[in-house]
Design an enzyme around this catalytic site. Structure first.
Site, short mmCIF file in Angstrom:
data_model
loop_
_atom_site.label_atom_id
_atom_site.label_comp_id
_atom_site.label_asym_id
_atom_site.label_seq_id
_atom_site.Cartn_x
_atom_site.Cartn_y
_atom_site.Cartn_z
N GLY A 239 -3.01 -4.49 10.66
CA GLY A 239 -2.14 -4.47 11.17
C GLY A 239 -1.29 -6.34 10.44
O GLY A 239 -0.32 -7.04 11.01
N GLU A 273 -9.46 -1.86 10.15
CA GLU A 273 -8.30 -0.66 9.26
C GLU A 273 -7.58 -1.80 8.45
O GLU A 273 -6.09 -1.10 8.88
CB GLU A 273 -8.35 -0.58 10.37
N PRO A 274 -7.16 -2.34 7.54
CA PRO A 274 -6.22 -3.08 6.92
C PRO A 274 -5.86 -2.50 5.97
O PRO A 274 -6.24 -1.54 5.49
CB PRO A 274 -6.94 -4.92 7.03
N ARG A 312 11.62 1.79 4.04
CA ARG A 312 12.00 0.29 4.67
C ARG A 312 12.46 -0.25 5.82
O ARG A 312 13.06 -0.38 6.63
CB ARG A 312 10.51 -0.48 4.67
N TYR A 316 13.53 0.33 9.10
CA TYR A 316 13.62 -1.16 9.74
C TYR A 316 14.20 -2.05 9.76
O TYR A 316 14.11 -3.31 10.11
CB TYR A 316 12.19 -1.52 9.59
N CYS A 342 23.49 9.71 -0.11
CA CYS A 342 24.62 9.70 1.02
C CYS A 342 24.48 9.67 2.37
O CYS A 342 25.03 10.15 3.14
CB CYS A 342 25.07 11.69 1.24
N GLU A 343 24.21 8.21 2.80
CA GLU A 343 24.18 7.78 4.19
C GLU A 343 23.98 6.43 3.79
O GLU A 343 23.99 5.17 2.95
CB GLU A 343 22.82 7.81 4.52
N1 LLP Z 1 -4.83 1.14 11.97
C1 LLP Z 1 -4.40 2.50 13.08
C2 LLP Z 1 -5.47 2.78 13.77
C3 LLP Z 1 -2.87 2.80 12.31
O1 LLP Z 1 -1.99 2.96 12.77
C4 LLP Z 1 -2.13 1.77 11.49
C5 LLP Z 1 -0.85 1.67 11.05
C6 LLP Z 1 -3.56 0.64 10.26
C7 LLP Z 1 -4.55 0.35 11.23
C8 LLP Z 1 -2.56 -0.03 9.27
O2 LLP Z 1 -2.39 -0.56 9.62
P1 LLP Z 1 -1.55 -2.63 9.02
O3 LLP Z 1 -2.49 -3.07 8.74
O4 LLP Z 1 -1.12 -2.22 7.48
O5 LLP Z 1 -0.40 -2.59 9.72
N2 LLP Z 1 5.89 2.27 8.28
C9 LLP Z 1 5.36 0.95 8.88
C10 LLP Z 1 4.30 0.67 9.31
C11 LLP Z 1 3.30 1.57 10.17
C12 LLP Z 1 1.85 1.62 10.95
C13 LLP Z 1 1.86 2.37 10.98
N3 LLP Z 1 -0.09 1.93 11.31
C14 LLP Z 1 6.06 -0.57 8.07
O6 LLP Z 1 6.80 -0.09 6.94
O7 LLP Z 1 6.12 -1.82 8.92
#
Ligand code: LLP
Length: 418
Positions: A239, A273-274, A312, A316, A342-343
């Site tokens: 996150g 879990e980055p 993205r 979003y 086409c959107e």
């Molecule tokens: N761990 C778990 C259980 C997760 O679901 C995720 C992301 C991560 C780690 C890694 O999160 P990060 O460090 O990358 O923020 N498609 C969206 C982001 C979806 C994230 C899903 N889960 C976007 O493009 O912003």
């Protein structure tokens, strides 16, 4: 920090001209900087060193084999969400004992495969999943390790589609159900339930929501421990945000400074879990200007990349900086940068100020290394683009552009249609 920069008005990735890559592979394409990937991995490693965490790279952010292998070579484990990611992580050389499997809907096949491959940890998201996992483990004569993914009911203060830690979201187990599960662990004799997991969302720019969530979880762990229930793992998820706009996100060190005092006190094995933090700024999406359209109300720059390649902005309303690959003097224009799909949702930027661009010139869409290629699709029968990795002064295609043959593979006409 990233290794995309201008020299003599030309955009470079490390020591390679972006335009030279475009010439070799055609457009559009994703371009990754090896050194930027490694740098960000090391930033996290150093910032969190006092708790010596297992860093499980979230390969959903970028699942390219070369990217995953680069990080594995740095010592990373992998956070996976599917059987496909498991297979690819193993192909990339991941140590199964450094793999965490987090998904709200693991299928029997995926669970079976992950048990057989002896992954480190299943992050389980519901009571029903726990029962199923126990039954499958029993059938296989195995006893996998399990962390319960807790839903701390904390708002991560980010985009609503990527907030995961409130009770409005489908993720995790509420604290009272989780307490009951830990207290009645014996009901699941084929599972070693000894960890807790949280992941409250993505692109979280401040540590306050994490601190709130971690505090809640530490209290939860303390209660269990006071009852003699062992908890060995605390997985705090991913996150951590990246700077889509300069200065918007915290550094790894700032983030660690805020959460480490809490984590140190917990005397527990920490997992993080980055995803985006490692891959986000390590990639750009390069696209070619096709046409300029001025309808009297608005100007549009139409490029050869589309929402199917980089979703993205469309999904979003996400901001990505757009820069010319070759800078030249000239006036700025205000445009919508749009793709050929086409959107109307197919855009990369609205009302964006950019130096005048001519047909055939290249634009780089920045900070596209995370959730770029992995969320791309074949919408409009568009082959997925090539991925290229640069290290120092050399580059290599790490995924070939798809062909139309790839796209039509497996399709056939039934007799009644002929
Ligand atoms: N761990 C778990 C259980 C997760 O679901 C995720 C992301 C991560 C780690 C890694 O999160 P990060 O460090 O990358 O923020 N498609 C969206 C982001 C979806 C994230 C899903 N889960 C976007 O493009 O912003």
């Amino acid at each position: 920090m990233h290794r995309f920069h201008y020299k003599n008005n030309e955009l470079y990735c490390e020591h390679v001209k972006v335009a030279a890559v475009a010439k070799a592979v055609g457009t559009p394409f994703y371009l990754y900087s090896y050194q930027t990937l490694v740098y960000h991995y090391q930033q996290i490693e150093e910032a969190f060193a006092p708790v010596n965490p297992l860093i499980c790279f979230a390969m959903k952010s970028n699942g390219n084999l070369a990217v995953v292998r680069t990080l594995i070579n740095q010592g990373a484990g992998v956070d996976i969400v599917s059987g496909g990611e498991l297979q690819k992580a193993l192909k990339a050389g991941a140590d199964p004992q450094k793999i965490c499997f987090t998904s709200v809907g693991k299928t029997d096949e995926e669970i079976t495969l992950a048990i057989k491959k002896r992954i480190l940890l299943f992050n389980v998201e519901s009571l029903a999943e726990l029962s199923n996992l126990n039954a499958i483990a029993k059938r296989l004569g195995k006893k996998p390790q399990v962390a319960l993914r807790l839903n701390p009911d904390v708002d991560a203060v980010t985009h609503k589609s990527i907030t995961t830690g409130t009770l409005k979201n489908k993720f995790g187990i509420d604290l009272s159900t989780a307490t009951n599960i830990f207290r009645s662990k014996k009901r699941f004799p084929n599972l070693n339930i000894n960890g807790v997991h949280i992941h409250i969302g993505s692109q979280i720019t401040q540590s306050a929501p994490y601190i709130k969530a971690i505090r809640k979880i530490l209290k939860f762990i303390a209660v269990l421990r006071s009852e003699g229930i062992a908890v060995e793992y605390l997985d705090i998820g991913g996150g951590m945000a990246v700077d889509y706009k300069k200065g918007a996100a915290q550094t790894a060190q700032q983030f660690a400074n805020d959460v480490l005092p809490l984590l140190k006190k917990a005397h527990i094995k920490i997992i993080i879990e980055p995803g985006r933090f490692i891959t986000g700024s390590a990639g750009i999406f390069v696209t070619k200007m096709l046409y300029l359209k001025d309808n009297g109300f608005k100007k549009f720059i139409i490029v050869d990349g589309g929402m199917n390649d980089l979703l993205r902005p469309a999904l979003y309303d996400a901001y990505h900086e757009i820069v010319p690959v070759k800078k030249k003097p000239g006036r700025e224009i205000k445009v919508d940068v749009v793709g050929p799909i086409c959107e109307s949702g197919d855009f990369f930027a609205h009302d964006y100020k950019i130096p005048e661009v001519k047909r055939g010139e290249l634009l780089a869409i920045m900070t596209a290394g995370a959730y770029g290629y992995t969320m791309s699709s074949n919408y409009n029968i568009r082959p997925r683009v090539a991925e290229v990795m640069v290290k120092a002064n050399s580059f290599s295609i790490v995924k070939q552009r798809e062909t139309l043959k790839d796209l039509m593979r497996g399709e056939s006409l039934p007799k009644f249609v002929k």
